[in-house]
Design a protein around this motif. Structure first.
Motif, short mmCIF file in Angstrom:
data_model
loop_
_atom_site.label_atom_id
_atom_site.label_comp_id
_atom_site.label_asym_id
_atom_site.label_seq_id
_atom_site.Cartn_x
_atom_site.Cartn_y
_atom_site.Cartn_z
N SER A 185 -13.35 10.46 5.01
CA SER A 185 -12.86 11.32 6.11
C SER A 185 -12.13 12.55 5.60
N GLY A 186 -11.73 12.57 4.31
CA GLY A 186 -11.00 13.72 3.77
C GLY A 186 -9.56 13.31 3.45
N CYS A 187 -8.80 14.28 2.95
CA CYS A 187 -7.42 14.00 2.54
C CYS A 187 -6.49 15.09 3.06
N ALA A 188 -5.63 14.71 3.99
CA ALA A 188 -4.70 15.68 4.57
C ALA A 188 -3.59 16.06 3.61
N ALA A 189 -3.33 15.21 2.61
CA ALA A 189 -2.19 15.49 1.72
C ALA A 189 -2.51 16.60 0.73
N ILE A 190 -3.79 16.70 0.32
CA ILE A 190 -4.15 17.73 -0.65
C ILE A 190 -4.13 19.08 0.08
N ASP A 216 -9.67 14.26 -6.73
CA ASP A 216 -9.89 15.23 -5.65
C ASP A 216 -9.98 14.52 -4.30
N ALA A 217 -10.00 13.19 -4.31
CA ALA A 217 -10.10 12.44 -3.05
C ALA A 217 -8.75 11.90 -2.59
N CYS A 218 -7.79 11.73 -3.51
CA CYS A 218 -6.52 11.10 -3.13
C CYS A 218 -5.45 11.35 -4.20
N THR A 219 -4.24 11.66 -3.72
CA THR A 219 -3.12 11.88 -4.65
C THR A 219 -1.95 10.95 -4.34
N ALA A 220 -2.23 9.85 -3.64
CA ALA A 220 -1.14 8.99 -3.17
C ALA A 220 -0.47 8.24 -4.33
N VAL A 221 0.82 8.12 -4.22
CA VAL A 221 1.60 7.43 -5.25
C VAL A 221 1.56 5.92 -5.03
N ARG A 231 0.84 -1.20 0.00
CA ARG A 231 0.00 0.00 0.00
C ARG A 231 0.88 1.25 0.00
N THR A 232 0.25 2.38 -0.26
CA THR A 232 1.01 3.61 -0.49
C THR A 232 1.86 4.02 0.71
N ARG A 233 2.93 4.74 0.43
CA ARG A 233 3.76 5.29 1.52
C ARG A 233 3.32 6.70 1.89
N CYS A 234 2.19 7.18 1.41
CA CYS A 234 1.70 8.52 1.78
C CYS A 234 1.79 8.65 3.31
N LEU A 235 2.48 9.69 3.75
CA LEU A 235 2.75 9.86 5.19
C LEU A 235 1.47 9.97 6.01
N TYR A 236 0.49 10.63 5.44
CA TYR A 236 -0.76 10.83 6.18
C TYR A 236 -1.54 9.51 6.29
N PHE A 237 -1.41 8.68 5.27
CA PHE A 237 -2.05 7.36 5.30
C PHE A 237 -1.41 6.50 6.38
N ARG A 238 -0.09 6.48 6.39
CA ARG A 238 0.62 5.56 7.29
C ARG A 238 0.66 6.04 8.73
N PRO A 279 -6.90 13.15 8.54
CA PRO A 279 -7.91 12.51 7.69
C PRO A 279 -7.27 11.85 6.48
N CYS A 280 -7.81 10.74 6.08
CA CYS A 280 -7.29 10.03 4.90
C CYS A 280 -8.40 9.17 4.32
N ASN A 281 -8.81 9.51 3.10
CA ASN A 281 -9.89 8.77 2.44
C ASN A 281 -9.52 7.32 2.14
N LYS A 282 -8.24 7.06 2.02
CA LYS A 282 -7.82 5.69 1.73
C LYS A 282 -7.90 4.83 2.99
N ARG A 283 -7.56 5.43 4.11
CA ARG A 283 -7.59 4.70 5.39
C ARG A 283 -9.00 4.66 5.95
N GLY A 286 5.84 14.23 -2.15
CA GLY A 286 5.97 12.88 -2.72
C GLY A 286 4.76 12.42 -3.51
N GLN A 287 3.75 13.28 -3.63
CA GLN A 287 2.48 12.80 -4.17
C GLN A 287 2.49 12.71 -5.69
N ALA A 288 1.41 12.13 -6.22
CA ALA A 288 1.30 11.86 -7.66
C ALA A 288 0.99 13.12 -8.47
S1 SF4 Z 1 -3.36 11.26 -0.58
FE1 SF4 Z 1 -4.93 11.73 0.97
S2 SF4 Z 1 -6.46 10.11 0.79
FE2 SF4 Z 1 -4.67 9.47 -0.36
S3 SF4 Z 1 -3.52 8.20 1.07
FE3 SF4 Z 1 -2.70 10.26 1.30
S4 SF4 Z 1 -3.93 11.28 2.90
FE4 SF4 Z 1 -4.97 9.41 2.27
#
Ligand code: SF4
Ligand SMILES: Cc1cc2nc3c(=O)[nH]c(=O)nc-3n(C[C@H](O)[C@H](O)[C@H](O)COP(=O)(O)OP(=O)(O)OC[C@H]3O[C@@H](n4cnc5c(N)ncnc54)[C@H](O)[C@@H]3O)c2cc1C
Length: 333
Positions: free
Chosen positions: A140-145, A159-164, A117-124, A132-136, A151-153
């Motif tokens: 709930s929202g996305c803290a990375a946006i 608009d919900a997730c930019t995780a690589v 699964r992604t290494r997005c810091l907010y996810f992990r 907040p993290c829509n993937k987790r 490091g994001q894509a």
């Molecule tokens: S980009 Fe946003 S929704 Fe996607 S994994 Fe990271 S924090 Fe979660």
């Protein structure tokens, strides 16, 4: 870490049965190099682990014939060191040995690598309501946006997730049109590795197309002459183990200095292993020069969209493609 139960079956049918019996919160585990981390972080909380490490034959590597076949449980290190892979498919070998560290590659499997699964810091690191993290946590929202998105894509995000998508190996497999064989409660099926991954869209928590209880039994790669003129070029923060900031898997068929066919996929820049068809089209039939290779790299990122801190990935990615094309072309047959 929450308590869990554990079984270690010795056949695929027994593993599928154990998974089905344990219910929704069952997970397969192979090398454990990423799933145990997520459990310790509280991101994943399986109630039951079905260890696939003792399944007879799941680690088999077969590189004779028209199709290379790697058992889902084969260690990454063993596949990278296979003489046919190392000699005839540099793109596959390099994608593996530039991933993680030797100790990790000894434990980690080629099947598990596809499903990390992604290494997005907010996810992990955001479990327990920290971020907040829509993937987790869907919805709930996305803290990375709008946050720390270096490091994001820049390709395939929503608009919900930019995780690589973090894996190196899937990028090389997508470039070579590899397939994945799976077996589950509803039987066996085979499909392109590219189809294993879902774009995030509005449902970033749905990452893979595997059905509940399906085991990755094997990965197959069609034998191709383009394998020899290939490379996995990875740009990262440091040469020791690190995930890609940008990477390109390139395999070429050349006719003298003309590109007969190019296969290009990107890592580190997109939400899924990204096949760069526009870049391939720029090269097909063209006389190869560095300028043309860079044109292909720019074509790969024509639709890219950056956030606050990751715009650098667009020119970096284009240059990475250009360098990879020239490295692949320079490989002797
Ligand atoms: S980009 Fe946003 S929704 Fe996607 S994994 Fe990271 S924090 Fe979660
Ligand atoms: C410090 C560090 C650095 C790393 N750097 C990189 C890097 O640069 N590039 C890179 O690509 N990776 C990197 N990794 C990730 C590493 O490659 C993965 O952890 C590894 O490939 C996962 O394989 P595994 O067998 O340990 O999977 P596990 O952790 O056992 O499982 C991973 C996932 O796959 C599922 N799974 C495993 N096997 C199967 C199967 N046969 N069928 C169905 N589901 C299965 C599990 O349920 C789980 O969801 C790094 C990891 C660490 C800890």
């Amino acid at each position: 870490m929450e308590p869990f139960t554990y079984t270690r079956p010795t056949s695929v049918p027994a593993a599928i049965a154990a998974f089905a019996e344990a219910g929704e919160r069952a997970r397969y585990i192979a090398g454990g190099t990423t799933l145990y981390d997520l459990m310790k972080l509280g991101v994943d909380t399986p109630a039951h682990l079905v260890d696939v490490g003792a399944i007879a034959g799941l680690d088999r590597i077969d590189t004779a014939g028209d199709t290379l076949r790697f058992g889902g449980g084969a260690p990454m290190a063993d596949v990278a060191a296979d003489p046919v892979v190392a000699g005839e498919y540099p793109v596959l070998a390099e994608a593996l040995w530039k991933a993680a560290s030797q100790q990790l590659r000894n434990m980690a499997t080629v099947g598990g690598n596809l499903l990390q699964r992604t290494r997005c810091l907010y996810f992990r690191h955001g479990a327990g309501g920290l971020y907040p993290c829509n993937k987790r946590e869907p919805g709930s929202g996305c803290a990375a946006i709008g946050g720390l998105d270096r490091g994001q894509a820049v390709l395939g995000q929503s608009d919900a997730c930019t995780a690589v998508s973090p894996g190196d190996w899937p990028v090389a497999l997508v470039a070579l049109d590899a397939s994945v064989e799976v077996e589950g409660p509803e039987g066996a099926r085979t499909f392109p590795v590219a189809d294993l991954y879902r774009l995030p869209g509005e449902t970033p928590h749905l990452e893979f197309t595997l059905r509940p209880g399906e085991i990755v039994t094997a990965i197959t790669v069609p034998a191709t002459a383009a394998g020899r003129r290939s490379t996995y070029h990875k740009v990262r923060e440091r040469e020791s183990y690190a995930f890609a900031l940008a990477s390109a898997a390139v395999a070429l068929e050349m006719d003298g200095n003309t590109v007969a066919e190019a296969r290009i996929a990107l890592g580190g820049v997109a939400t899924v292993p990204w096949r760069a068809r526009a870049a391939e089209a720029v090269l097909a039939g063209a006389t190869l020069t560095r300028d043309r290779a860079l044109e292909a790299g720019r074509a790969a990122f024509a639709d890219a969209r950056s956030g606050r801190h990751n715009a650098f990935k667009i020119p970096l990615g284009a240059e990475t493609v250009a360098d990879a094309v020239m490295i692949a072309a320079g490989r002797t047959l």
